[in-house]
Structures are given as structure tokens and as C-alpha cells.
Design a protein around this motif. Structure first.
Motif, PDB file in Angstrom:
ATOM      1  N   PHE A  52     -59.962  11.835 -18.003  1.00 35.37           N
ATOM      2  CA  PHE A  52     -59.285  11.557 -16.735  1.00 35.37           C
ATOM      3  C   PHE A  52     -60.237  10.933 -15.724  1.00 35.37           C
ATOM      4  O   PHE A  52     -61.385  11.362 -15.592  1.00 35.37           O
ATOM      5  CB  PHE A  52     -58.751  12.856 -16.120  1.00 35.37           C
ATOM      6  N   ASP A  53     -59.747   9.930 -14.987  1.00 38.67           N
ATOM      7  CA  ASP A  53     -60.341   9.573 -13.696  1.00 38.67           C
ATOM      8  C   ASP A  53     -59.615  10.418 -12.657  1.00 38.67           C
ATOM      9  O   ASP A  53     -58.396  10.274 -12.469  1.00 38.67           O
ATOM     10  CB  ASP A  53     -60.116   8.091 -13.380  1.00 38.67           C
ATOM     11  N   LEU A  54     -60.321  11.306 -12.002  1.00 40.19           N
ATOM     12  CA  LEU A  54     -59.687  12.166 -11.005  1.00 40.19           C
ATOM     13  C   LEU A  54     -59.334  11.360  -9.746  1.00 40.19           C
ATOM     14  O   LEU A  54     -59.849  10.258  -9.540  1.00 40.19           O
ATOM     15  CB  LEU A  54     -60.613  13.332 -10.666  1.00 40.19           C
ATOM     16  N   PRO A  55     -58.456  11.891  -8.901  1.00 40.87           N
ATOM     17  CA  PRO A  55     -58.076  11.169  -7.680  1.00 40.87           C
ATOM     18  C   PRO A  55     -59.306  10.732  -6.875  1.00 40.87           C
ATOM     19  O   PRO A  55     -60.305  11.454  -6.798  1.00 40.87           O
ATOM     20  CB  PRO A  55     -57.247  12.196  -6.908  1.00 40.87           C
ATOM     21  N   ASN A  56     -59.218   9.527  -6.302  1.00 42.48           N
ATOM     22  CA  ASN A  56     -60.276   8.945  -5.469  1.00 42.48           C
ATOM     23  C   ASN A  56     -61.498   8.501  -6.273  1.00 42.48           C
ATOM     24  O   ASN A  56     -62.542   8.201  -5.695  1.00 42.48           O
ATOM     25  CB  ASN A  56     -60.706   9.913  -4.361  1.00 42.48           C
ATOM     26  N   HIS A  57     -61.358   8.442  -7.590  1.00 42.07           N
ATOM     27  CA  HIS A  57     -62.451   8.033  -8.472  1.00 42.07           C
ATOM     28  C   HIS A  57     -61.933   7.025  -9.497  1.00 42.07           C
ATOM     29  O   HIS A  57     -60.770   7.065  -9.899  1.00 42.07           O
ATOM     30  CB  HIS A  57     -63.043   9.233  -9.213  1.00 42.07           C
ATOM     31  N   GLY A  58     -62.840   6.158  -9.942  1.00 39.28           N
ATOM     32  CA  GLY A  58     -62.509   5.244 -11.020  1.00 39.28           C
ATOM     33  C   GLY A  58     -61.278   4.413 -10.715  1.00 39.28           C
ATOM     34  O   GLY A  58     -61.132   3.842  -9.637  1.00 39.28           O
ATOM     35  N   ARG A  59     -60.367   4.380 -11.664  1.00 36.07           N
ATOM     36  CA  ARG A  59     -59.174   3.554 -11.540  1.00 36.07           C
ATOM     37  C   ARG A  59     -57.941   4.358 -11.146  1.00 36.07           C
ATOM     38  O   ARG A  59     -56.819   3.874 -11.242  1.00 36.07           O
ATOM     39  CB  ARG A  59     -58.938   2.806 -12.864  1.00 36.07           C
ATOM     40  N   SER A  60     -58.157   5.591 -10.702  1.00 36.42           N
ATOM     41  CA  SER A  60     -57.040   6.410 -10.227  1.00 36.42           C
ATOM     42  C   SER A  60     -56.755   6.141  -8.757  1.00 36.42           C
ATOM     43  O   SER A  60     -57.562   5.547  -8.047  1.00 36.42           O
ATOM     44  CB  SER A  60     -57.334   7.897 -10.448  1.00 36.42           C
ATOM     45  N   GLY A  61     -55.594   6.620  -8.316  1.00 37.48           N
ATOM     46  CA  GLY A  61     -55.182   6.396  -6.941  1.00 37.48           C
ATOM     47  C   GLY A  61     -55.998   7.182  -5.933  1.00 37.48           C
ATOM     48  O   GLY A  61     -56.686   8.153  -6.280  1.00 37.48           O
ATOM     49  N   THR A  65     -56.493  13.169   1.750  1.00 38.06           N
ATOM     50  CA  THR A  65     -57.202  14.433   1.922  1.00 38.06           C
ATOM     51  C   THR A  65     -57.883  14.813   0.616  1.00 38.06           C
ATOM     52  O   THR A  65     -57.539  14.296  -0.455  1.00 38.06           O
ATOM     53  CB  THR A  65     -56.240  15.570   2.325  1.00 38.06           C
ATOM     54  N   PHE A  66     -58.841  15.741   0.709  1.00 32.69           N
ATOM     55  CA  PHE A  66     -59.495  16.274  -0.490  1.00 32.69           C
ATOM     56  C   PHE A  66     -59.003  17.697  -0.680  1.00 32.69           C
ATOM     57  O   PHE A  66     -59.199  18.547   0.199  1.00 32.69           O
ATOM     58  CB  PHE A  66     -61.018  16.252  -0.352  1.00 32.69           C
ATOM     59  N   ASP A  67     -58.368  17.971  -1.817  1.00 33.76           N
ATOM     60  CA  ASP A  67     -57.757  19.275  -2.039  1.00 33.76           C
ATOM     61  C   ASP A  67     -57.842  19.622  -3.526  1.00 33.76           C
ATOM     62  O   ASP A  67     -57.212  18.971  -4.358  1.00 33.76           O
ATOM     63  CB  ASP A  67     -56.300  19.251  -1.584  1.00 33.76           C
ATOM     64  N   TYR A  68     -58.634  20.651  -3.855  1.00 36.82           N
ATOM     65  CA  TYR A  68     -58.805  21.037  -5.260  1.00 36.82           C
ATOM     66  C   TYR A  68     -57.486  21.473  -5.890  1.00 36.82           C
ATOM     67  O   TYR A  68     -57.195  21.139  -7.045  1.00 36.82           O
ATOM     68  CB  TYR A  68     -59.832  22.160  -5.375  1.00 36.82           C
ATOM     69  N   GLY A  69     -56.694  22.244  -5.166  1.00 31.71           N
ATOM     70  CA  GLY A  69     -55.429  22.709  -5.714  1.00 31.71           C
ATOM     71  C   GLY A  69     -54.506  21.564  -6.068  1.00 31.71           C
ATOM     72  O   GLY A  69     -53.869  21.564  -7.132  1.00 31.71           O
ATOM     73  N   CYS A  70     -54.438  20.573  -5.187  1.00 32.92           N
ATOM     74  CA  CYS A  70     -53.585  19.416  -5.453  1.00 32.92           C
ATOM     75  C   CYS A  70     -54.076  18.644  -6.673  1.00 32.92           C
ATOM     76  O   CYS A  70     -53.271  18.160  -7.483  1.00 32.92           O
ATOM     77  CB  CYS A  70     -53.535  18.501  -4.234  1.00 32.92           C
ATOM     78  N   MET A  71     -55.396  18.522  -6.824  1.00 36.07           N
ATOM     79  CA  MET A  71     -55.932  17.823  -7.990  1.00 36.07           C
ATOM     80  C   MET A  71     -55.583  18.559  -9.272  1.00 36.07           C
ATOM     81  O   MET A  71     -55.172  17.955 -10.272  1.00 36.07           O
ATOM     82  CB  MET A  71     -57.446  17.651  -7.865  1.00 36.07           C
ATOM     83  N   ALA A 137     -76.670   5.652   1.359  1.00 34.66           N
ATOM     84  CA  ALA A 137     -77.198   4.465   0.688  1.00 34.66           C
ATOM     85  C   ALA A 137     -76.072   3.556   0.216  1.00 34.66           C
ATOM     86  O   ALA A 137     -76.162   2.318   0.340  1.00 34.66           O
ATOM     87  CB  ALA A 137     -78.067   4.882  -0.497  1.00 34.66           C
ATOM     88  N   MET A 138     -75.001   4.126  -0.311  1.00 35.87           N
ATOM     89  CA  MET A 138     -73.874   3.300  -0.750  1.00 35.87           C
ATOM     90  C   MET A 138     -73.183   2.639   0.435  1.00 35.87           C
ATOM     91  O   MET A 138     -72.815   1.463   0.387  1.00 35.87           O
ATOM     92  CB  MET A 138     -72.885   4.156  -1.556  1.00 35.87           C
ATOM     93  N   ARG A 139     -73.019   3.400   1.508  1.00 37.76           N
ATOM     94  CA  ARG A 139     -72.377   2.834   2.697  1.00 37.76           C
ATOM     95  C   ARG A 139     -73.213   1.733   3.331  1.00 37.76           C
ATOM     96  O   ARG A 139     -72.673   0.814   3.968  1.00 37.76           O
ATOM     97  CB  ARG A 139     -72.121   3.947   3.715  1.00 37.76           C
ATOM     98  N   ALA A 140     -74.519   1.798   3.146  1.00 30.40           N
ATOM     99  CA  ALA A 140     -75.408   0.816   3.778  1.00 30.40           C
ATOM    100  C   ALA A 140     -75.370  -0.543   3.086  1.00 30.40           C
ATOM    101  O   ALA A 140     -75.808  -1.546   3.673  1.00 30.40           O
ATOM    102  CB  ALA A 140     -76.843   1.353   3.793  1.00 30.40           C
ATOM    103  N   LEU A 141     -74.845  -0.591   1.862  1.00 27.87           N
ATOM    104  CA  LEU A 141     -74.766  -1.883   1.176  1.00 27.87           C
ATOM    105  C   LEU A 141     -73.764  -2.795   1.894  1.00 27.87           C
ATOM    106  O   LEU A 141     -72.621  -2.418   2.121  1.00 27.87           O
ATOM    107  CB  LEU A 141     -74.327  -1.689  -0.271  1.00 27.87           C
ATOM    108  N   LEU A 193     -63.495   8.766   2.166  1.00 25.05           N
ATOM    109  CA  LEU A 193     -62.954  10.123   2.076  1.00 25.05           C
ATOM    110  C   LEU A 193     -63.981  11.084   1.496  1.00 25.05           C
ATOM    111  O   LEU A 193     -64.251  12.149   2.071  1.00 25.05           O
ATOM    112  CB  LEU A 193     -61.688  10.132   1.214  1.00 25.05           C
ATOM    113  N   LEU A 194     -64.567  10.733   0.357  1.00 31.33           N
ATOM    114  CA  LEU A 194     -65.504  11.639  -0.305  1.00 31.33           C
ATOM    115  C   LEU A 194     -66.747  11.866   0.547  1.00 31.33           C
ATOM    116  O   LEU A 194     -67.237  12.993   0.666  1.00 31.33           O
ATOM    117  CB  LEU A 194     -65.882  11.077  -1.675  1.00 31.33           C
ATOM    118  N   GLY A 195     -67.254  10.791   1.145  1.00 32.90           N
ATOM    119  CA  GLY A 195     -68.439  10.932   1.977  1.00 32.90           C
ATOM    120  C   GLY A 195     -68.221  11.789   3.203  1.00 32.90           C
ATOM    121  O   GLY A 195     -69.115  12.511   3.643  1.00 32.90           O
ATOM    122  N   ASP A 196     -67.007  11.718   3.761  1.00 32.01           N
ATOM    123  CA  ASP A 196     -66.695  12.490   4.963  1.00 32.01           C
ATOM    124  C   ASP A 196     -66.317  13.939   4.668  1.00 32.01           C
ATOM    125  O   ASP A 196     -66.201  14.741   5.598  1.00 32.01           O
ATOM    126  CB  ASP A 196     -65.540  11.833   5.728  1.00 32.01           C
TER     127      ASP A 196
END
Length: 271
Positions: A52-61, A65-71, A137-141, A193-196
Motif C-alpha cells: 500500500f501507498d498510505l494516504p498522503n504518500h506515493g501515488r495515493s490521495g 488532516t492526519f488521523d491514524y484511525g481514518c487510515m 531540507a525538502m521544503r527548501a528546494l 500536511l506531514l511536515g506540519d
């Protein structure tokens, strides 16, 4: 065999042939294909895997918000959609994906015939905050002026001295063709989202009055600080049939540091 599939909002890859019996959930900033090597090795033991590509990663949607239960619920829904109401799989989750896997087993125990939790505990994971410099570092690119992936790696090297970590992060940098034929770059993961929300990534959502009674293999990298002795009572409370193993020479990314040793633990457990 590695075949891409689009599963609604979640992207997956299939390794092996036949009905899937094994599911892999990756960690923060990762994607399903990080587990392809282990999945191929386990295909030799007659296991067919879904990565799986989990939400907000890879080619997934992406989500707002970030929510473990929803994932956990979303992965469960996808499994039922693809495998039917009689779905029953072994579930392997690393780090962030390990927390998703634990919650899925607790909330949807009928779906999970066995569980493998790789280098994470049901507790606040303080080491997640060490990702703050990586996010910066990623945001600075400057993606608009970026000319190549090689240039991106050179720029990242100023803040990220580990080549393996740079390559891990840069797997999320996608080359695009913009209108007029101009080359462009974008992050495939939801970096904002992930960074924040790293504090929420580090959290463990408290669950009360539930446990998972299936077999559980708890895998720790011997050189990793993520699993500590004080975590064991809570782990046994939630997962009474847990067994802890430590992989020598492995840090937090056990599957990258010691793939053969990890496969040697997984194969007999899954069988």
C-alpha cells in the motif's frame, strides 16, 4: 511479478500471483515499493503481497488532516473491497505504518490473521521529531528552478549528509511535463500536511477496552531506539500473543538494513 493497481484513493502494488494473503504498510515519507524486495523473497514461500501507498504518500490521495484511525479504516475498506467479506490477511507495518497496522488489527480483527509490527510501539514516538530537519531540507528546494534530480541531491546534501536518506527522500520527487513542454518537479507526498503534523505522526491514539488475540511478531532493530523496555507492558496488554525479536545490525529501517535477517524471521512466522 510486480503489478500496479489503482484501489480507489489508495494506490497498491501486487507482488506474486494468486489471492493476496499478505499486506505491507510503509513508514513516514515512504511508499509501498520500499517493501518490494521483502515481498519478492516471501513470494518464494508462496505468499502474495499487496504493498500500500498510505494516504498522503506515493501515488495515493491526499487528505486535509492526519488521523491514524481514518487510515486504518481506509485500508480495511480497501481490503474488503478487493478481497470480499471473507478477507483475512497477515499484516506487516513499519513505523507509521506499524501504528496503522496495530489500529487496524484492534478495530477490524476479523481481517487480520496475524500481525507484524516493525520497529514502533503503541506510544508517543519521540524520535519522529528528528524528521524536522528533513522536512526543512525538502521544503527548501526551489522546485521551479530545479534542473535535475542530481541537482536536487546536491542541494539536499548540504542539510542531509546520509546518502541513503537523501535517496529515500528523493523517491518522492516526481518529474513532470508542464504546458509548453517545460520540465517541472513536484513532491508526490503531501509535504505540507506531514511536515506540519509531525507531532500527530509521533502520537499513538489511545484505545481502551480492546485487544487483538491473534499472533503478533514485534520486530525491533537492535540499533534502533524506537522500541524500549517500558513499551512492553502496553504492547502485551493490547496484543497478548506478542513475541519480540531483535534484528542485529539493523536500525529503524530494518527492511533496508537487514532484509535477509528480517525475511528469515517473517517466513516461519507467516507460515
Amino acid at each position: 511479478m510486480l503489478e500496479p493497481e489503482a484501489m480507489m484513493a489508495l494506490f497498491t502494488q501486487l507482488v506474486g500471483t494468486g489471492r493476496p494473503d499478505l499486506v505491507f504498510l510503509h513508514g513516514l515519507f515512504g511508499r509501498g515499493k520500499n517493501w518490494a524486495g521483502i515481498a519478492r523473497a516471501l513470494a518464494d514461500h508462496d505468499h502474495t503481497s499487496v504493498l500500500f501507498d498510505l494516504p498522503n504518500h506515493g501515488r495515493s490521495g491526499w487528505t486535509d488532516t492526519f488521523d491514524y484511525g481514518c487510515m486504518a479504516d481506509e485500508v480495511a475498506d480497501e481490503l474488503r473491497l478487493r478481497l470480499g467479506s471473507a478477507a483475512s490477511v497477515s499484516l506487516v507495518g513499519h513505523s507509521m505504518g506499524g501504528k496503522v497496522a496495530m489500529l487496524l488489527a484492534l478495530r477490524h480483527p476479523g481481517l487480520v490473521k496475524s500481525l507484524v509490527v516493525v520497529d514502533i510501539a503503541p506510544d508517543f514516538s519521540s524520535k519522529v521529531v528528528t524528521n524536522v530537519p528533513l522536512v526543512a531540507a525538502m521544503r527548501a528546494l526551489d522546485l521551479e528552478s530545479l534542473s535535475s534530480r542530481g541537482e536536487a541531491e546536491r542541494l539536499l546534501a548540504a542539510a542531509v549528509d546520509d546518502s541513503a536518506v537523501r535517496q529515500f527522500l528523493l523517491q518522492n520527487l516526481k518529474h513532470t511535463k508542464e504546458p509548453g513542454g517545460r520540465n517541472g518537479w513536484q513532491w508526490e507526498l503531501n509535504l505540507e500536511l506531514l511536515g506540519d503534523h509531525l507531532d500527530e505522526v509521533a502520537e499513538w491514539p489511545e484505545v481502551e477496552g480492546v485487544s487483538y488475540d491473534g499472533p503478533v511478531l514485534w520486530v525491533a532493530g537492535a540499533d534502533s531506539p524506537y522500541i524500549r523496555p517500558e513499551h512492553a507492558p502496553r504492547m502485551r496488554q493490547l496484543f497478548p500473543r506478542v513475541r519480540l525479536v531483535r534484528i542485529p545490525g539493523a536500525g529503524h529501517w530494518v527492511h533496508a538494513d537487514a532484509p535477509a535477517a528480517l525475511t528469515a524471521e517473517l517466513a516461519p512466522f507467516l507460515n
